[in-house]
Design a protein around this motif. Sequence first.
Motif, mmCIF file in Angstrom:
data_model
loop_
_atom_site.group_PDB
_atom_site.id
_atom_site.type_symbol
_atom_site.label_atom_id
_atom_site.label_comp_id
_atom_site.label_asym_id
_atom_site.label_seq_id
_atom_site.Cartn_x
_atom_site.Cartn_y
_atom_site.Cartn_z
ATOM 1 N N GLY A 57 0.822 -1.210 0.000
ATOM 2 C CA GLY A 57 0.000 0.000 0.000
ATOM 3 C C GLY A 57 0.848 1.248 0.000
ATOM 4 N N PRO A 58 1.436 1.602 -1.129
ATOM 5 C CA PRO A 58 2.361 2.738 -1.178
ATOM 6 C C PRO A 58 1.727 4.076 -0.798
ATOM 7 C CG PRO A 58 1.814 1.987 -3.397
ATOM 8 C CD PRO A 58 1.294 0.953 -2.452
ATOM 9 N N ALA A 59 0.423 4.216 -0.974
ATOM 10 C CA ALA A 59 -0.242 5.471 -0.603
ATOM 11 C C ALA A 59 -0.485 5.561 0.901
ATOM 12 C CB ALA A 59 -1.568 5.593 -1.353
ATOM 13 N N GLU A 60 -0.367 4.434 1.588
ATOM 14 C CA GLU A 60 -0.655 4.411 3.022
ATOM 15 C C GLU A 60 0.594 4.236 3.879
ATOM 16 O OE1 GLU A 60 -3.742 1.730 4.123
ATOM 17 O OE2 GLU A 60 -5.048 2.279 2.452
ATOM 18 N N TYR A 61 1.593 3.536 3.359
ATOM 19 C CA TYR A 61 2.770 3.209 4.155
ATOM 20 C C TYR A 61 4.027 3.587 3.389
ATOM 21 C CZ TYR A 61 -0.822 0.444 6.441
ATOM 22 O OH TYR A 61 -1.981 0.047 7.078
ATOM 23 N N GLY A 62 4.589 4.739 3.738
ATOM 24 C CA GLY A 62 5.785 5.201 3.058
ATOM 25 C C GLY A 62 7.038 4.511 3.567
ATOM 26 N N PHE A 63 8.122 4.671 2.823
ATOM 27 C CA PHE A 63 9.374 4.023 3.215
ATOM 28 C C PHE A 63 9.862 4.523 4.572
ATOM 29 C CE2 PHE A 63 14.011 4.107 3.505
ATOM 30 C CZ PHE A 63 14.294 2.758 3.393
ATOM 31 N N TYR A 64 9.759 5.831 4.826
ATOM 32 C CA TYR A 64 10.341 6.372 6.055
ATOM 33 C C TYR A 64 9.500 6.020 7.276
ATOM 34 C CZ TYR A 64 14.040 8.667 3.544
ATOM 35 O OH TYR A 64 15.158 8.894 2.793
ATOM 36 N N ALA A 119 6.032 15.333 4.659
ATOM 37 C CA ALA A 119 4.709 14.929 4.177
ATOM 38 C C ALA A 119 4.857 14.150 2.869
ATOM 39 C CB ALA A 119 3.809 16.139 3.972
ATOM 40 N N LYS A 120 5.853 14.522 2.085
ATOM 41 C CA LYS A 120 6.128 13.803 0.833
ATOM 42 C C LYS A 120 6.900 12.522 1.132
ATOM 43 C CE LYS A 120 8.485 14.339 -3.636
ATOM 44 N NZ LYS A 120 9.291 15.259 -4.479
ATOM 45 N N HIS A 121 7.927 12.627 1.975
ATOM 46 C CA HIS A 121 8.729 11.465 2.347
ATOM 47 C C HIS A 121 8.189 10.933 3.669
ATOM 48 C CE1 HIS A 121 11.603 12.314 -0.842
ATOM 49 N NE2 HIS A 121 11.581 13.572 -0.461
ATOM 50 N N PHE A 122 6.997 10.327 3.615
ATOM 51 C CA PHE A 122 6.335 9.896 4.835
ATOM 52 C C PHE A 122 6.640 8.434 5.137
ATOM 53 C CE2 PHE A 122 3.575 8.869 1.345
ATOM 54 C CZ PHE A 122 2.981 7.672 1.675
#
Length: 330
Positions: A268-275, A327-330
């Motif tokens: 879920g890339p829109a929900e769980y970012g790498f950082y 917010a972008k790198h979440f």
Amino acid sequence: MHFLKDRGFALPSSEITPHAVYEGRRDLLKLLAAGAAGAGLSSWAARDALAQTAPRPNKLAALTGARSTVAGAMTMEKLTPYQDVTTYNNFYEFGTDKADPARNAHTLKTRPWTVSVEGEVKKPKVYDIDELLKLSAQEERIYRMRCVEGWSMVIPWVGYSLSELIKKVEPTSKAKYVEFVTLVDPKTMPYVGSRVLEWPYVEGLRIDEAMHPLTLLSFGLYGEVLPNQNGAPVRAVVPWKYGFKSGKSIVKIRFVEKEPRTSWVKAGPAEYGFYSNVNPKVDHPRWSQATERRIGEDGLFQKKRPTLMFNGYEAQVGQMYAGMDLAKHF
């Protein structure tokens, strides 16, 4: 009746729940678990009932450590009870409900166990778990831990800074990220065949995050070796990030040049970012992250507390993200 061993942080009488309130709460939990409320409340009630009534398992092998002197590694906040720490877990290899790992993880075999350290390092090596345990002096660290759904805990972990291992294997200049791979074994992990995630479970950190002294390679909690459901025999602990960033039951640590595609980013890339840094200003698409409840403090009946930036570790880790759009790198 079973009593936990007094570990030196007994509660004052003013914080003990009155018996009448306790009995009334238990009755309500039974109703919730029976389906009187929605499915979400029912699931929570069932897990809470498990934590309150499940017998304490036999004491696990001792794994004590000296009190840590790493800046930010200790908090004076009230500890989350052992029963709650060990019955509220995300470990999808053993089920997707928070109570599933405590019921199902007894099948996990933690000996023999090896961890392969490989990739962009000068000294790759396959470590036996007992050799890894002795690599550096064990410390006790009391960390706040944040679940993405809005719950938090305070846990006394035992381990040492991951940087101790990293220095031993000597990363090359190409090592920009560290990837953690969890065991995948259908024979001992009954839910590995499910489609909820791509297996094996993979997590990752930027190399400076992995080298930060607060990032822990943990082998125990509450002065004992890790219970299976908490990631035995070895896991990562990254206290300023959401809990799923801390890979469990690790069998491989890889040093890589490019950002690894982690399991939740794939799912879920829109929900769980790498950082996945704790940031109260960035909501999950389906719920707010601005507040949290502390597990073990009456759950749904406890007033929410404001979520702290970087889970309260901003002074220690904030500089690593200077100039980044969080917010972008979440």
